[in-house]
Design an enzyme around this catalytic site. Structure first.
Site, PDB file in Angstrom:
ATOM      1  N   THR A   1      23.772  51.362  53.468  1.00 38.74           N
ATOM      2  CA  THR A   1      22.978  51.063  52.171  1.00 38.74           C
ATOM      3  C   THR A   1      21.717  52.592  52.240  1.00 38.74           C
ATOM      4  OG1 THR A   1      23.011  48.839  52.620  1.00 38.74           O
ATOM      5  CG2 THR A   1      20.719  49.060  51.410  1.00 38.74           C
TER       6      THR A   1
ATOM      7  N   GLU B   1      27.459  48.412  51.705  1.00 42.57           N
ATOM      8  CA  GLU B   1      27.672  47.168  53.125  1.00 42.57           C
ATOM      9  C   GLU B   1      27.761  48.774  54.552  1.00 42.57           C
ATOM     10  OE1 GLU B   1      27.505  44.241  56.342  1.00 42.57           O
ATOM     11  OE2 GLU B   1      26.270  44.819  53.604  1.00 42.57           O
TER      12      GLU B   1
ATOM     13  N   GLU C   1      31.109  44.130  51.175  1.00 43.82           N
ATOM     14  CA  GLU C   1      30.874  43.194  51.044  1.00 43.82           C
ATOM     15  C   GLU C   1      30.699  41.296  51.586  1.00 43.82           C
ATOM     16  OE1 GLU C   1      27.324  43.733  50.597  1.00 43.82           O
ATOM     17  OE2 GLU C   1      27.453  45.858  50.638  1.00 43.82           O
TER      18      GLU C   1
ATOM     19  N   ASP D   1      29.469  39.583  54.642  1.00 40.64           N
ATOM     20  CA  ASP D   1      27.700  38.354  54.055  1.00 40.64           C
ATOM     21  C   ASP D   1      28.291  37.543  54.240  1.00 40.64           C
ATOM     22  OD1 ASP D   1      26.616  41.404  54.888  1.00 40.64           O
ATOM     23  OD2 ASP D   1      25.408  41.627  52.992  1.00 40.64           O
TER      24      ASP D   1
ATOM     25  N   SER E   1      22.605  38.348  51.018  1.00 48.20           N
ATOM     26  CA  SER E   1      21.949  40.069  51.038  1.00 48.20           C
ATOM     27  C   SER E   1      20.563  39.891  51.586  1.00 48.20           C
ATOM     28  CB  SER E   1      21.482  40.763  50.253  1.00 48.20           C
ATOM     29  OG  SER E   1      21.346  42.301  49.922  1.00 48.20           O
ATOM     30  N   SER E   2      19.744  40.547  52.386  1.00 50.28           N
ATOM     31  CA  SER E   2      18.693  41.323  52.767  1.00 50.28           C
ATOM     32  C   SER E   2      17.958  42.564  52.317  1.00 50.28           C
ATOM     33  CB  SER E   2      18.868  41.934  54.464  1.00 50.28           C
ATOM     34  OG  SER E   2      19.652  40.832  55.341  1.00 50.28           O
TER      35      SER E   2
ATOM     36  N   GLY F   1      19.609  49.127  56.270  1.00 48.43           N
ATOM     37  CA  GLY F   1      19.695  48.843  57.743  1.00 48.43           C
ATOM     38  C   GLY F   1      20.395  47.450  57.786  1.00 48.43           C
ATOM     39  N   GLY F   2      21.018  46.881  56.933  1.00 46.99           N
ATOM     40  CA  GLY F   2      21.720  45.375  57.576  1.00 46.99           C
ATOM     41  C   GLY F   2      20.128  44.691  57.259  1.00 46.99           C
TER      42      GLY F   2
END
Length: 581
Positions: free
Chosen positions: A399, A419, A436, A439, A463-464, A485-486
């Site tokens: 990301t 991702e 993706e 997720d 998503s974050s 960073g997820g």
């Protein structure tokens, strides 16, 4: 604390700022870690991105008279070339665009599952697949959203000609760019996915399968051709014709996890304008992205639950301050896990999750001298009884975030992703396709109750990503911010906001603060080799029984208004930089 990159700020007058040279036929050199300035100052326009060559691409658009949105698009396209492990046209993202008056528009370019996808997409033999098995290959690929996103943004907020935005990226792909330490590390660490596809191996690895060395010039003529075609024909070229057929074919016939994706799935994709989700924190207006992003609601929950505490008095050296942040994260992530999903499929109680009274009520559960033994989701106003799945937070490195402010005071905060590092590993037209769909929750139901974030055809995974715009009490933009960073993206953004608003730190120092990550349960993770490691005994004394020191994939970028200037900031853990117009 890790050493910071020293800031060497140019004079306040923009004319006195040294600018990077215009791109030429020579390969673009790699960033020099620890030697590049990570911030510049400008009175007109500024770009901060994870790679200085991409930031320069955006700054070039500003010099041509382009808008913040134009610059953000050019930056995304350049990152497709120079940071192929992280983002680009084979993935998706979220974009916030603000004007000088404080109006905020947002675009959802999140990927979608193919029509054939069902709840048991990631189930095998009655059990959920392991992430490492699900990531590479066709099953993890969602229909890419990036090109539809930027086309919609350009129509509404662009000033330059569409084809102009592609110039820097095409030059980088055609003329070549130098391998950076971060790219080399990703290629070495992710051989299984980075070299999954024969076309990718030919570009990024030598004949012996060894990743190209730092400083090696990489040329990607296939990507240059793809970008030239889209520049000439428009975004629709990505979603039809040869490109769409190749995506569908490669996903459906992948050597690992082949999955049914059709040209019709790709052609049907559309980016969507969504309402911004805005709240307040200590008199500042915080705006972010709504579902399918969980960013805005969870960032605002962390902040709102902490508002009754005097974090300023405690300061960043206080274990109690970090304990309070950990407790608020635990509560916020519990709500995130239960309620957040694609709002087109599930009624997400966004207003309830960000309601000040609800957050104050949740905040009353937090104590400065003890830890909650059990954290459960609350019942925000408007909530329906939908069970969340047991959360999974696989680490990812795929990301990128970048921010832009232009001479008119317009801003863009854009998080773009594929991702994991190199996404699914499948390459089409010189770019990697995302993974993706991992997720989504791998488990479709819990106790017979459907999971909000289960897989469904046409649905967008939760998503974050947390692109954020922050306006001061005077109504003017104070900070444009975001991270990669997820699942740590949310806490990176919340921590940086606390650093700026509560602790009075410049954005550069706020980004550089260590990260504490407490995504539910009783485990608290602190950034390895940071000042937080010394606080582990104090955190345990406050009741956090399981405190672990871990390396984290952290990478944030920001632009801050300081008086009449814009000051750029880039994470010292990254190769990022800010470039003035």
């Amino acid at each position: 604390m890790k050493p910071h990159i020293l800031l060497s700020l140019c004079p306040l007058a923009l004319a006195a700022c040294a600018t990077l040279p215009q791109p030429s036929a020579a390969p673009a050199a790699p960033p020099r870690i620890g030697q590049l300035d990570s911030a510049q100052v400008g009175v007109q326009g500024l770009v901060s991105a994870a790679d200085p060559r991409a930031a320069e691409a955006g700054a070039e658009m500003l010099r041509l008279g382009g808008s913040a949105t134009d610059a953000a698009i050019a930056t995304m396209l350049a990152l497709t070339v120079v940071e192929p492990q992280s983002s680009g046209i084979g993935g998706g993202g979220f974009l916030l665009m603000g004007d000088a008056a404080g109006n905020v528009d947002t675009i959802d370019g999140r990927e979608t599952a193919p029509a054939a996808a069902t709840g048991d997409w990631f189930m095998r033999g009655g059990k959920p697949m392991e992430f490492a098995d699900a990531q590479p290959g066709g099953k993890s690929v969602g229909v890419p959203g990036s090109m539809r996103l930027v086309a919609l943004a350009h129509r509404s907020h662009g000033k330059l000609a569409w084809k102009t935005l592609f110039g820097p990226a095409i030059r980088l792909a055609r003329n070549g760019f130098a391998v950076t330490p971060r790219l080399n590390h990703a290629l070495s660490d992710g051989v299984a996915t980075g070299g999954f596809d024969a076309a990718a191996r030919a570009i990024f690895y030598d004949s012996a399968g060894t990743p190209r060395a730092v400083g090696t010039t990489i040329r990607n003529p296939a990507l240059a051709t793809t970008l030239e075609r889209i520049a000439a024909r428009g975004a629709g070229d990505f979603y039809s014709g040869a490109n769409a057929r190749e995506i569908a074919s490669k996903v459906s016939a992948a050597p690992h996890n082949p999955a049914p994706m059709t040209v019709a799935d790709i052609t049907a994709y559309d980016a969507k304008a969504r309402p911004a989700v805005c709240g307040s924190y200590r008199g500042y207006r915080i705006c972010g992205m709504g579902p399918p992003s969980s960013g805005a609601t969870t960032v605002q929950a962390i902040l709102g639950q902490l508002e009754r505490f005097d974090l300023k008095a405690l300061g960043p050296q206080s274990p109690v301050a970090w304990h309070l942040i950990a407790e608020s994260e635990r509560l916020a992530y519990a709500d995130r896990e239960k309620y957040l999903a694609d709002g087109d499929f599930i009624k997400v109680p966004v207003a309830g999750l960000t309601d000040p009274s609800y957050l104050a009520q949740r905040g009353e559960l937090i104590s400065p001298d003890r830890t909650l033994a059990l954290v459960q989701p609350g019942t925000p106003p408007g909530a329906r009884l939908i069970m969340g799945a047991a959360g999974k937070t696989p680490e990812e490195h795929g990301t990128s975030h970048f921010v832009v402010v232009d001479r008119s005071g317009n801003s863009a905060s854009y998080t773009s992703t594929i991702e994991s590092a190199f996404g699914s590993g499948i390459m089409v037209g010189g770019y990697y396709l995302n993974n993706e769909l991992t997720d989504f929750s791998f488990v479709p139901d819990v106790g017979g109750i459907p999971v909000a974030n289960r897989v469904e055809g046409g649905k967008r995974p939760r998503s974050s990503m947390s692109p954020t715009l922050i306006y001061g009490p005077d109504g003017k933009l104070k900070l444009a911010l975001g991270a990669a960073g997820g699942a740590t993206i949310i806490v990176q953004v919340a921590k940086a906001i606390i650093g700026v608003i509560d602790w009075g730190l410049p954005a550069q120092q706020a980004i550089a603060l260590p990260v504490l990550f407490a995504p539910g349960g009783n485990t608290v993770m602190v950034e390895k080799d940071s000042a937080l490691e010394a606080m582990i005994p104090a955190l345990k004394a406050l009741g956090h029984a399981d405190v672990q020191s871990r390396p984290m994939p952290l990478k944030a970028n920001a632009i801050e208004r300081v008086g009449d200037r814009w000051v750029g900031a880039a994470d010292p853990r990254s190769e990022g930089a800010a470039v003035a117009q």
